[in-house]
Design a protein around this motif. Structure first.
Motif, mmCIF file in Angstrom:
data_model
loop_
_atom_site.group_PDB
_atom_site.id
_atom_site.type_symbol
_atom_site.label_atom_id
_atom_site.label_comp_id
_atom_site.label_asym_id
_atom_site.label_seq_id
_atom_site.Cartn_x
_atom_site.Cartn_y
_atom_site.Cartn_z
ATOM 1 N N ARG A 36 -1.432 7.194 1.249
ATOM 2 C CA ARG A 36 -1.050 5.811 0.961
ATOM 3 C C ARG A 36 -2.210 4.980 0.402
ATOM 4 O O ARG A 36 -2.111 3.752 0.345
ATOM 5 C CB ARG A 36 -0.433 5.130 2.176
ATOM 6 C CG ARG A 36 1.034 5.471 2.402
ATOM 7 C CD ARG A 36 1.616 4.690 3.566
ATOM 8 N NE ARG A 36 1.358 3.255 3.430
ATOM 9 C CZ ARG A 36 1.452 2.378 4.431
ATOM 10 N NH1 ARG A 36 1.779 2.806 5.646
ATOM 11 N NH2 ARG A 36 1.221 1.105 4.230
ATOM 12 N N SER A 37 -3.269 5.599 -0.048
ATOM 13 C CA SER A 37 -4.364 4.824 -0.628
ATOM 14 C C SER A 37 -4.033 4.377 -2.049
ATOM 15 O O SER A 37 -3.175 4.958 -2.722
ATOM 16 C CB SER A 37 -5.659 5.642 -0.626
ATOM 17 O OG SER A 37 -6.131 5.830 0.692
ATOM 18 N N GLU B 174 -8.090 2.389 6.040
ATOM 19 C CA GLU B 174 -7.805 0.984 5.767
ATOM 20 C C GLU B 174 -9.026 0.225 5.250
ATOM 21 O O GLU B 174 -9.105 -0.996 5.377
ATOM 22 C CB GLU B 174 -7.195 0.301 6.987
ATOM 23 C CG GLU B 174 -5.885 0.956 7.416
ATOM 24 C CD GLU B 174 -5.151 0.203 8.510
ATOM 25 O OE1 GLU B 174 -5.670 -0.824 9.002
ATOM 26 O OE2 GLU B 174 -4.049 0.654 8.880
ATOM 27 N N ILE C 48 0.842 -1.201 0.000
ATOM 28 C CA ILE C 48 0.000 0.000 0.000
ATOM 29 C C ILE C 48 0.877 1.250 0.000
ATOM 30 O O ILE C 48 0.742 2.146 0.824
ATOM 31 C CB ILE C 48 -1.002 0.006 1.170
ATOM 32 C CG1 ILE C 48 -1.598 -1.380 1.417
ATOM 33 C CG2 ILE C 48 -2.152 0.995 0.876
ATOM 34 C CD1 ILE C 48 -2.578 -1.442 2.553
ATOM 35 N N ARG D 35 -4.766 4.787 3.644
ATOM 36 C CA ARG D 35 -4.357 3.392 3.413
ATOM 37 C C ARG D 35 -5.516 2.522 2.953
ATOM 38 O O ARG D 35 -5.561 1.325 3.227
ATOM 39 C CB ARG D 35 -3.680 2.810 4.660
ATOM 40 C CG ARG D 35 -2.451 3.595 5.110
ATOM 41 C CD ARG D 35 -1.862 3.063 6.405
ATOM 42 N NE ARG D 35 -2.844 3.042 7.496
ATOM 43 C CZ ARG D 35 -3.247 4.107 8.170
ATOM 44 N NH1 ARG D 35 -2.745 5.308 7.885
ATOM 45 N NH2 ARG D 35 -4.143 4.003 9.130
ATOM 46 N N ALA E 98 3.864 1.771 0.822
ATOM 47 C CA ALA E 98 4.862 1.990 1.877
ATOM 48 C C ALA E 98 6.284 1.869 1.351
ATOM 49 O O ALA E 98 7.177 2.610 1.773
ATOM 50 C CB ALA E 98 4.638 1.014 3.019
#
Length: 220
Positions: free
Chosen positions: A165-166, A199, A74, A183, A76
């Motif tokens: 971070r999506s 998330e 994702i 995310r 990172a």
């Protein structure tokens, strides 16, 4: 003209080198990988150096850097490499296609990778380390936070916020005025009509094959 080194030796790095060569003021001089993963000395006709040795071989006083890495973990991995190069003193380059539509005030942060046929409407804010693959619509007054990856043909309507971070997959559609939590993973073809928390995961809609074979179709 400004010389750069590109982190990565995969297909995205190959694409980045092509785009920089043919549609930018940057010149790629070398590729960089972590020493433990260095398996070749040349890539796309350029030298490959270990990350641990890059400062000596291509000092940040003379070279900028670009991280050409996918959305692994994702986003990172890409975010970590951007941070590591910044910590070593490198300025992060961006590629913005000359065939993208972007208005003053909507320019992205460092390490952007914005490909052809993106339409970025006025008053959009784009953070650092954002990838917009080809053919997206980013609606007015929307905000794309840092370290986001948006695949092709995505429609983000006006006044949306995409959390850091999506990942948003091919052909996804977001209605206006919604927030995607950090995310989150939006699958290809998903239609998002309301806010979602951090998330969140929206699987791609799945099509099942019909029982009839194509050879028996009469209307095509």
């Amino acid at each position: 003209m400004r010389d750069i080194v590109v982190f990565g030796t995969g297909q995205i790095a190959e694409l980045a080198q092509f785009y920089f060569q043919h549609d930018s003021a940057y010149v790629v001089k070398a590729f960089v990988v972590d020493g433990a993963f260095k398996k070749e000395d040349n890539f796309c006709g350029k030298p490959v150096v270990a990350f641990e040795e890059v400062q000596a071989a291509f000092p940040p006083s003379d070279f900028d850097a670009f991280v050409a890495v996918s959305y692994s973990k994702i986003n990172a991995v890409r975010a970590d490499k951007v941070g590591a190069l910044r910590d070593r003193g490198y300025a992060l380059a961006s590629y913005i296609s000359s065939r993208a539509t972007i208005f003053p005030g909507s320019e992205p942060g460092p390490n952007a990778f914005i490909l052809e046929d993106n339409t970025i409407q006025p008053f959009v804010k784009i953070g650092a380390n954002v990838t917009l693959w080809s053919g997206n619509h980013i609606g007015h007054h929307s905000v794309i936070e840092d370290n986001v990856f948006i695949a092709s043909q995505v429609v983000i309507s006006g006044n949306c916020r995409i959390g850091e971070r999506s990942f948003i997959g091919v052909n996804a559609t977001l209605r206006d005025g919604i927030t995607i939590g950090a995310r989150s993973v939006i699958g290809m073809g998903a239609c998002i009509l309301a806010d979602c928390e951090a998330e969140s995961v929206f699987p791609a809609p799945k099509s099942e094959p019909a029982a009839v074979k194509s050879s028996r179709l009469r209307s095509i």
